[in-house]
Design an enzyme around this catalytic site. Structure first.
Site, PDB file in Angstrom:
ATOM      1  N   ASP A 164       0.997  -0.992  -0.058  1.00 22.95           N
ATOM      2  CA  ASP A 164      -0.083  -0.050  -0.021  1.00 22.95           C
ATOM      3  C   ASP A 164       0.795   1.215  -0.171  1.00 22.95           C
ATOM      4  OD1 ASP A 164      -2.070   1.517   2.636  1.00 22.95           O
ATOM      5  OD2 ASP A 164      -1.519   2.096   0.798  1.00 22.95           O
ATOM      6  N   CYS A 165       0.985   1.976  -1.261  1.00 22.93           N
ATOM      7  CA  CYS A 165       2.163   2.936  -1.312  1.00 22.93           C
ATOM      8  C   CYS A 165       1.263   4.171  -1.017  1.00 22.93           C
ATOM      9  CB  CYS A 165       2.819   2.844  -2.622  1.00 22.93           C
ATOM     10  SG  CYS A 165       3.255   1.009  -3.156  1.00 22.93           S
ATOM     11  N   PHE A 191       4.456   6.820   3.469  1.00 25.10           N
ATOM     12  CA  PHE A 191       5.104   5.340   3.746  1.00 25.10           C
ATOM     13  C   PHE A 191       4.414   4.384   2.734  1.00 25.10           C
ATOM     14  CE2 PHE A 191       7.319   6.589   7.354  1.00 25.10           C
ATOM     15  CZ  PHE A 191       6.569   7.941   8.084  1.00 25.10           C
ATOM     16  N   TYR A 223     -17.445   9.310  -7.842  1.00 22.60           N
ATOM     17  CA  TYR A 223     -16.750  10.617  -8.227  1.00 22.60           C
ATOM     18  C   TYR A 223     -17.000  10.708  -9.690  1.00 22.60           C
ATOM     19  CZ  TYR A 223     -12.948  12.574  -5.504  1.00 22.60           C
ATOM     20  OH  TYR A 223     -12.188  13.457  -4.700  1.00 22.60           O
ATOM     21  N   ASP A 275      -6.480   4.364  -2.826  1.00 22.95           N
ATOM     22  CA  ASP A 275      -6.360   4.128  -1.248  1.00 22.95           C
ATOM     23  C   ASP A 275      -7.802   4.256  -0.741  1.00 22.95           C
ATOM     24  OD1 ASP A 275      -6.178   6.509  -1.413  1.00 22.95           O
ATOM     25  OD2 ASP A 275      -4.786   7.047   0.122  1.00 22.95           O
ATOM     26  N   THR A 306      -1.163  10.883   5.219  1.00 21.13           N
ATOM     27  CA  THR A 306      -0.473  12.130   4.839  1.00 21.13           C
ATOM     28  C   THR A 306      -1.611  13.263   4.980  1.00 21.13           C
ATOM     29  OG1 THR A 306       1.100  10.820   3.628  1.00 21.13           O
ATOM     30  CG2 THR A 306       0.940  13.252   3.273  1.00 21.13           C
ATOM     31  N   THR A 322       5.820  26.004  22.784  1.00 18.97           N
ATOM     32  CA  THR A 322       5.390  25.854  21.598  1.00 18.97           C
ATOM     33  C   THR A 322       4.939  24.693  20.725  1.00 18.97           C
ATOM     34  OG1 THR A 322       7.035  28.051  20.918  1.00 18.97           O
ATOM     35  CG2 THR A 322       6.298  26.732  19.054  1.00 18.97           C
TER      36      THR A 322
HETATM   37  N1  LIG Z   1       6.582   4.560  11.496  1.00 22.42           N
HETATM   38  C1  LIG Z   1       5.885   5.920  11.475  1.00 22.42           C
HETATM   39  N2  LIG Z   1       6.792   6.835  12.013  1.00 22.42           N
HETATM   40  C2  LIG Z   1       6.197   8.161  12.019  1.00 22.42           C
HETATM   41  N3  LIG Z   1       4.998   8.584  11.886  1.00 22.42           N
HETATM   42  C3  LIG Z   1       4.420   7.599  11.291  1.00 22.42           C
HETATM   43  C4  LIG Z   1       4.638   6.321  11.281  1.00 22.42           C
HETATM   44  N4  LIG Z   1       3.702   5.532  10.526  1.00 22.42           N
HETATM   45  C5  LIG Z   1       2.702   6.621  10.570  1.00 22.42           C
HETATM   46  N5  LIG Z   1       3.102   7.650  11.052  1.00 22.42           N
HETATM   47  C6  LIG Z   1       2.318   8.432  10.972  1.00 22.42           C
HETATM   48  O1  LIG Z   1       0.978   8.597  10.154  1.00 22.42           O
HETATM   49  C7  LIG Z   1       1.189   9.686   8.956  1.00 22.42           C
HETATM   50  C8  LIG Z   1       1.364   8.640   7.660  1.00 22.42           C
HETATM   51  O2  LIG Z   1       0.499   7.725   7.740  1.00 22.42           O
HETATM   52  P1  LIG Z   1       0.272   6.721   6.489  1.00 22.42           P
HETATM   53  O3  LIG Z   1      -1.152   6.187   6.662  1.00 22.42           O
HETATM   54  O4  LIG Z   1       1.288   5.789   6.554  1.00 22.42           O
HETATM   55  O5  LIG Z   1       0.356   7.596   5.630  1.00 22.42           O
HETATM   56  P2  LIG Z   1       0.265   7.495   3.875  1.00 22.42           P
HETATM   57  O6  LIG Z   1      -0.741   6.436   3.542  1.00 22.42           O
HETATM   58  O7  LIG Z   1      -0.221   8.849   3.590  1.00 22.42           O
HETATM   59  O8  LIG Z   1       1.732   7.277   3.266  1.00 22.42           O
HETATM   60  C9  LIG Z   1       2.531  10.257   9.229  1.00 22.42           C
HETATM   61  O9  LIG Z   1       2.203  11.539   8.559  1.00 22.42           O
HETATM   62  C10 LIG Z   1       2.580  10.068  10.735  1.00 22.42           C
HETATM   63  O10 LIG Z   1       1.983  11.123  11.233  1.00 22.42           O
HETATM   64  C1  LIG Z   2      -6.020  12.061  -0.820  1.00 21.26           C
HETATM   65  C2  LIG Z   2      -4.747  11.331  -1.018  1.00 21.26           C
HETATM   66  C3  LIG Z   2      -3.561  12.115  -1.388  1.00 21.26           C
HETATM   67  C4  LIG Z   2      -4.752  10.533   0.340  1.00 21.26           C
HETATM   68  O1  LIG Z   2      -3.322   9.864   0.348  1.00 21.26           O
HETATM   69  P1  LIG Z   2      -2.315   9.605   1.444  1.00 21.26           P
HETATM   70  O2  LIG Z   2      -2.687  10.544   2.400  1.00 21.26           O
HETATM   71  O3  LIG Z   2      -2.966   8.072   1.989  1.00 21.26           O
HETATM   72  O4  LIG Z   2      -1.196   9.376   1.066  1.00 21.26           O
HETATM   73  C5  LIG Z   2      -4.893   9.944  -2.195  1.00 21.26           C
HETATM   74  O5  LIG Z   2      -6.083   9.576  -1.896  1.00 21.26           O
HETATM   75  C6  LIG Z   2      -4.920  10.687  -3.654  1.00 21.26           C
HETATM   76  O6  LIG Z   2      -3.904  11.147  -4.151  1.00 21.26           O
HETATM   77  N1  LIG Z   2      -6.356  10.931  -3.990  1.00 21.26           N
HETATM   78  C7  LIG Z   2      -6.413  11.506  -5.335  1.00 21.26           C
HETATM   79  C8  LIG Z   2      -7.268  12.799  -5.279  1.00 21.26           C
HETATM   80  C9  LIG Z   2      -8.674  12.454  -4.951  1.00 21.26           C
HETATM   81  O7  LIG Z   2      -8.918  11.224  -4.181  1.00 21.26           O
HETATM   82  O8  LIG Z   2      -9.822  13.258  -5.191  1.00 21.26           O
HETATM   83  K   LIG Z   3      -3.142   5.893   2.882  1.00 15.90           K
END
Ligand SMILES: Nc1ncnc2c1ncn2[C@@H]1O[C@H](COP(=O)(O)OP(=O)(O)O)[C@@H](O)[C@H]1O
Ligand SMILES: CC(C)(COP(=O)(O)O)[C@@H](O)C(=O)NCCC(=O)O
Ligand SMILES: [K+]
Length: 248
Positions: free
Chosen positions: A6-7, A11, A94, A103, A126, A182
């Site tokens: 799951d990219c 992460f 959509y 995702d 994110t 802060t």
């Molecule tokens: N191993 C980790 N170390 C630090 N932060 C993490 C970790 N896993 C998840 N997080 C937190 O979750 C957020 C990203 O989670 P994740 O669902 O993996 O994001 P995405 O799917 O967008 O890549 C990070 O911004 C952080 O706040």
């Molecule tokens: C909204 C997102 C950036 C969330 O991705 P993630 O936070 O899991 O990295 C992803 O679902 C994405 O790229 N969506 C495309 C735009 C949309 O869903 O309208």
């Molecule tokens: K995600």
């Protein structure tokens, strides 16, 4: 064994599960970059990977490079989840189904399969995404906002005097009383803002969906919303959707 990936934008989550329906997880990890991911995967020996499926919201180029590296180093074909209008009883809400983040799409498909009733899917990554699904499987659309890391990072990078360490950030979230530093002021402010937003979204979703929806929470920051009202934490919701989208 099946390698699932799951990219996300922060992460790359991965896991190796049994080919059979047991779904036993033999290995899993979280890599911030493809190079790190490859190191982790190559250290999996003697686990042999026979199949691989992947979902990505990264760019097409990055996703293609990732699939080529995985395929080349592990000698397996990588099956990628693709956008669709309908899947497992869910209709993509959509206007252009191909624009919905994969995702999000896989998470709502998995959620609806879990409950077969109106549901709300909250993914705290994110970005924080919130999607609504009606009782008949219609995805109604949803919302995208910055996640915790983006909110606090924006304050740190766009101001001159908001400066604190990752350790101070972690310590700041011990409670949400008025911040007296802060790091506490920023971290607690952003957390409270997100929590209020999510609470409001859940109230509105129940009104919109016409009955108490099932509420599923996933994503890396899901734990920050632990005390939220009755929600179901499903850390591998996207992986569940990936198995539906890319059955073997
Ligand atoms: N191993 C980790 N170390 C630090 N932060 C993490 C970790 N896993 C998840 N997080 C937190 O979750 C957020 C990203 O989670 P994740 O669902 O993996 O994001 P995405 O799917 O967008 O890549 C990070 O911004 C952080 O706040
Ligand atoms: C909204 C997102 C950036 C969330 O991705 P993630 O936070 O899991 O990295 C992803 O679902 C994405 O790229 N969506 C495309 C735009 C949309 O869903 O309208
Ligand atoms: K995600």
């Amino acid at each position: 064994m099946i390698l699932e990936l799951d990219c996300g934008n922060s992460f790359i989550k991965w896991r190796v599960i049994d080919l059979d329906a047991s779904g036993i997880i033999h290995a899993s990890g979280l890599a911030d970059e493809p190079e790190r991911l490859l190191e982790e995967l190559l250290s999996l020996c003697p686990i042999t990977i026979s199949h691989c499926r992947l979902v990505s919201v990264r760019s097409d180029t990055e996703t293609r490079l990732l699939t080529e590296v995985i395929s080349g180093s592990l000698g397996v074909e990588v099956v990628c989840a693709m956008p669709s209008i309908k899947l497992a009883g869910v209709t993509n809400g959509y206007e252009d189904f191909q624009r919905l983040g994969l995702d999000r799409w896989l998470a709502v498909v998995a959620a609806y399969q879990l409950c077969c009733k109106p549901c709300v899917v909250i993914d705290l990554g994110t970005a924080v995404t919130i999607d609504l699904v009606a009782g008949d499987g219609r995805h109604l659309g949803g919302y995208i906002t910055p996640g915790m890391a983006l909110l606090t990072e924006q304050l740190r990078t766009h101001t001159k005097r908001i400066l604190y360490s990752a350790e101070e950030a972690r310590m700041a979230l011990s409670d949400t009383s008025p911040g007296r530093s802060t790091s506490e002021a920023v971290e607690r402010g952003c957390l409270r803002m997100l929590r209020s937003y999510i609470e409001d979204q859940i109230v509105c979703a129940a009104r919109c969906l016409g009955e108490e929806p099932a509420i599923y929470v996933t994503g890396g920051d899901a734990s920050l919303f632990a005390e939220a009202r009755q929600v179901e934490f499903v850390p591998d919701l996207v992986f569940k959707g990936l198995a539906i989208a890319c059955p073997l």
